[in-house]
Design an enzyme around this catalytic site. Structure first.
Site, PDB file in Angstrom:
ATOM      1  N   SER A   1       0.863  -1.187   0.000  1.00  0.00           N
ATOM      2  CA  SER A   1       0.000   0.000   0.000  1.00  0.00           C
ATOM      3  C   SER A   1       0.899   1.237   0.000  1.00  0.00           C
ATOM      4  O   SER A   1       2.021   1.195   0.538  1.00  0.00           O
ATOM      5  CB  SER A   1      -0.860   0.001   1.258  1.00  0.00           C
ATOM      6  OG  SER A   1      -1.499   1.255   1.409  1.00  0.00           O
TER       7      SER A   1
ATOM      8  N   TYR B   1      -1.373  -0.998  10.588  1.00  0.00           N
ATOM      9  CA  TYR B   1      -1.636  -1.255   9.158  1.00  0.00           C
ATOM     10  C   TYR B   1      -0.472  -0.735   8.308  1.00  0.00           C
ATOM     11  O   TYR B   1       0.083  -1.455   7.482  1.00  0.00           O
ATOM     12  CB  TYR B   1      -2.949  -0.605   8.718  1.00  0.00           C
ATOM     13  CG  TYR B   1      -3.227  -0.801   7.235  1.00  0.00           C
ATOM     14  CD1 TYR B   1      -3.688  -2.019   6.754  1.00  0.00           C
ATOM     15  CD2 TYR B   1      -2.992   0.228   6.312  1.00  0.00           C
ATOM     16  CE1 TYR B   1      -3.924  -2.213   5.390  1.00  0.00           C
ATOM     17  CE2 TYR B   1      -3.216   0.046   4.960  1.00  0.00           C
ATOM     18  CZ  TYR B   1      -3.691  -1.179   4.501  1.00  0.00           C
ATOM     19  OH  TYR B   1      -3.908  -1.374   3.162  1.00  0.00           O
TER      20      TYR B   1
HETATM   21  N1  LIG Z   1      -8.668  -0.576  -1.147  1.00  0.00           N
HETATM   22  C1  LIG Z   1      -7.615   0.204  -1.003  1.00  0.00           C
HETATM   23  O1  LIG Z   1      -7.702   1.434  -1.121  1.00  0.00           O
HETATM   24  C2  LIG Z   1      -6.262  -0.425  -0.722  1.00  0.00           C
HETATM   25  C3  LIG Z   1      -5.151   0.429  -0.751  1.00  0.00           C
HETATM   26  C4  LIG Z   1      -3.900  -0.112  -0.528  1.00  0.00           C
HETATM   27  C5  LIG Z   1      -3.753  -1.451  -0.286  1.00  0.00           C
HETATM   28  N2  LIG Z   1      -4.854  -2.261  -0.248  1.00  0.00           N
HETATM   29  C6  LIG Z   1      -4.643  -3.697   0.024  1.00  0.00           C
HETATM   30  O2  LIG Z   1      -5.313  -4.469  -0.947  1.00  0.00           O
HETATM   31  C7  LIG Z   1      -5.635  -5.741  -0.398  1.00  0.00           C
HETATM   32  C8  LIG Z   1      -7.084  -6.059  -0.692  1.00  0.00           C
HETATM   33  O3  LIG Z   1      -7.914  -5.164   0.016  1.00  0.00           O
HETATM   34  P1  LIG Z   1      -9.300  -4.593  -0.531  1.00  0.00           P
HETATM   35  O4  LIG Z   1      -9.168  -3.143  -0.610  1.00  0.00           O
HETATM   36  O5  LIG Z   1      -9.735  -5.346  -1.712  1.00  0.00           O
HETATM   37  O6  LIG Z   1     -10.220  -4.885   0.745  1.00  0.00           O
HETATM   38  P2  LIG Z   1     -11.409  -5.919   0.998  1.00  0.00           P
HETATM   39  O7  LIG Z   1     -12.477  -5.731  -0.008  1.00  0.00           O
HETATM   40  O8  LIG Z   1     -11.745  -5.752   2.437  1.00  0.00           O
HETATM   41  O9  LIG Z   1     -10.737  -7.339   0.750  1.00  0.00           O
HETATM   42  C9  LIG Z   1      -9.901  -7.964   1.701  1.00  0.00           C
HETATM   43  C10 LIG Z   1      -9.820  -9.441   1.371  1.00  0.00           C
HETATM   44  O10 LIG Z   1      -8.953 -10.063   2.338  1.00  0.00           O
HETATM   45  C11 LIG Z   1      -9.580 -11.227   2.820  1.00  0.00           C
HETATM   46  N3  LIG Z   1      -9.194 -11.535   4.192  1.00  0.00           N
HETATM   47  C12 LIG Z   1      -9.258 -10.724   5.283  1.00  0.00           C
HETATM   48  N4  LIG Z   1      -8.872 -11.405   6.376  1.00  0.00           N
HETATM   49  C13 LIG Z   1      -8.571 -12.667   5.971  1.00  0.00           C
HETATM   50  C14 LIG Z   1      -8.141 -13.838   6.631  1.00  0.00           C
HETATM   51  N5  LIG Z   1      -7.918 -13.870   7.962  1.00  0.00           N
HETATM   52  N6  LIG Z   1      -7.932 -14.961   5.901  1.00  0.00           N
HETATM   53  C15 LIG Z   1      -8.156 -14.953   4.560  1.00  0.00           C
HETATM   54  N7  LIG Z   1      -8.564 -13.891   3.870  1.00  0.00           N
HETATM   55  C16 LIG Z   1      -8.779 -12.755   4.575  1.00  0.00           C
HETATM   56  C17 LIG Z   1     -11.083 -10.949   2.732  1.00  0.00           C
HETATM   57  O11 LIG Z   1     -11.792 -12.169   2.579  1.00  0.00           O
HETATM   58  P3  LIG Z   1     -12.696 -12.856   3.728  1.00  0.00           P
HETATM   59  O12 LIG Z   1     -13.240 -11.752   4.582  1.00  0.00           O
HETATM   60  O13 LIG Z   1     -13.733 -13.602   2.964  1.00  0.00           O
HETATM   61  O14 LIG Z   1     -11.748 -13.750   4.435  1.00  0.00           O
HETATM   62  C18 LIG Z   1     -11.182 -10.138   1.443  1.00  0.00           C
HETATM   63  O15 LIG Z   1     -11.334 -10.986   0.336  1.00  0.00           O
HETATM   64  C19 LIG Z   1      -5.321  -5.651   1.097  1.00  0.00           C
HETATM   65  O16 LIG Z   1      -4.073  -6.256   1.348  1.00  0.00           O
HETATM   66  C20 LIG Z   1      -5.233  -4.155   1.342  1.00  0.00           C
HETATM   67  O17 LIG Z   1      -4.418  -3.839   2.436  1.00  0.00           O
HETATM   68  C21 LIG Z   1      -6.102  -1.768  -0.460  1.00  0.00           C
END
Ligand SMILES: NC(=O)c1ccc[n+]([C@@H]2O[C@H](COP(=O)([O-])OP(=O)(O)OC[C@H]3O[C@@H](n4cnc5c(N)ncnc54)[C@H](OP(=O)(O)O)[C@@H]3O)[C@@H](O)[C@H]2O)c1
Length: 240
Positions: free
Chosen positions: A133, A146
């Site tokens: 990130s 985080y």
């Molecule tokens: N969205 C942004 O602006 C942003 C920015 C920078 C980085 N990121 C990174 O991108 C990645 C994806 O995030 P997102 O934005 O798409 O958020 P999201 O929609 O909340 O997706 C997070 C995913 O992680 C899974 N997860 C969470 N805890 C878990 C566990 N204990 N075991 C297995 N799976 C788990 C969730 O699946 P389940 O709940 O079904 O397990 C979900 O599929 C993350 O690493 C986040 O830090 C996002």
């Protein structure tokens, strides 16, 4: 032969969009996450070449064995995308929250990364992809664990990239660094800018993976913000 890729955290947001994009481009895709119903509906939507596996990345040995089961059902593994992650912004910054983030974003990530790296070394090839990130580039009072967890991802992958350069195996290590992307993590947050649709983020991520990039900002314009953050003096961050 189509390449085989497993994505962690493919039940929502970026991971789900990337699973759909990779599937559309002809990959054999393994989707994982804890929410079984979400995985099943993705399977219904995509059908052939999409394999699903319920998995909690904080359950260390179980996650490794479930990943192995999934890879054997898919006929092998060429690319692992370690995308599963949680944020603790707005949830208070207590000890419990910090440890929860560390369990998923650091321990859960490193557990599968190290396992897959060893697998790739044995089989002679593979691509290890992490999702960091822009938040990794600075400390932030409202989500200290985080931001620190994503800094771990950066440094850890750099180490494994160095290691990969010293083996005979053909291993690529790619660090994807998103800014803001529309997902459950950003839902309801105010004051965000340049929020990319998940589909656009997924397309740029796949392009970076296929180009075997070391690092890629998602979307590309976040490179400018990263550059400004890296240039800024520490006192600014300490006083914010
Ligand atoms: N969205 C942004 O602006 C942003 C920015 C920078 C980085 N990121 C990174 O991108 C990645 C994806 O995030 P997102 O934005 O798409 O958020 P999201 O929609 O909340 O997706 C997070 C995913 O992680 C899974 N997860 C969470 N805890 C878990 C566990 N204990 N075991 C297995 N799976 C788990 C969730 O699946 P389940 O709940 O079904 O397990 C979900 O599929 C993350 O690493 C986040 O830090 C996002």
């Amino acid at each position: 032969m189509p390449k085989k890729a497993i994505i962690t955290g493919a039940t929502s947001g970026i991971g789900r969009a990337l699973a759909i994009e990779m599937h559309r481009k002809g990959y054999v895709v393994g989707a994982t996450g804890r929410r079984t119903k979400r995985l099943e509906s993705l399977k219904e939507k995509l059908g052939d070449r999409l394999f699903i596996q319920q998995m909690d990345v904080t359950n260390m040995d179980n996650a490794v064995s479930k990943l192995g089961e999934l890879a054997s059902r898919m006929g092998g593994l060429d690319i692992i995308v370690l995308n599963a992650g949680i944020s603790n912004l707005n949830e208070g910054d207590g000890r419990g929250n910090d440890l929860r983030v560390i369990d998923v974003n650091i321990r859960g990530f490193a557990n599968l990364a190290a396992h897959c790296y060893n697998l790739f070394e044995k089989q002679g090839h593979g691509q290890l992809v992490g999702v960091s990130s822009v938040a990794s580039l600075f400390g932030w009072g409202q989500s200290a664990s985080y931001n620190a967890s994503k800094a771990f991802v950066n440094t850890y992958l750099q180490g494994y990239r160095q290691k990969a350069n010293h083996t005979d195996a053909d291993i690529t290590v790619t660090n994807l660094i998103p800014g803001f992307v529309k997902s459950e993590i950003t839902e309801g947050r105010e004051g965000l800018f340049w929020i990319a649709p998940t589909e656009k983020a997924a397309r740029q991520m796949l392009h970076a993976i296929e180009s075997r990039r070391n690092t890629a900002y998602i979307t590309h314009r976040w490179r400018i913000i990263a550059w400004l953050i890296k240039l800024s003096p520490q006192w600014i961050w300490n006083r914010m």
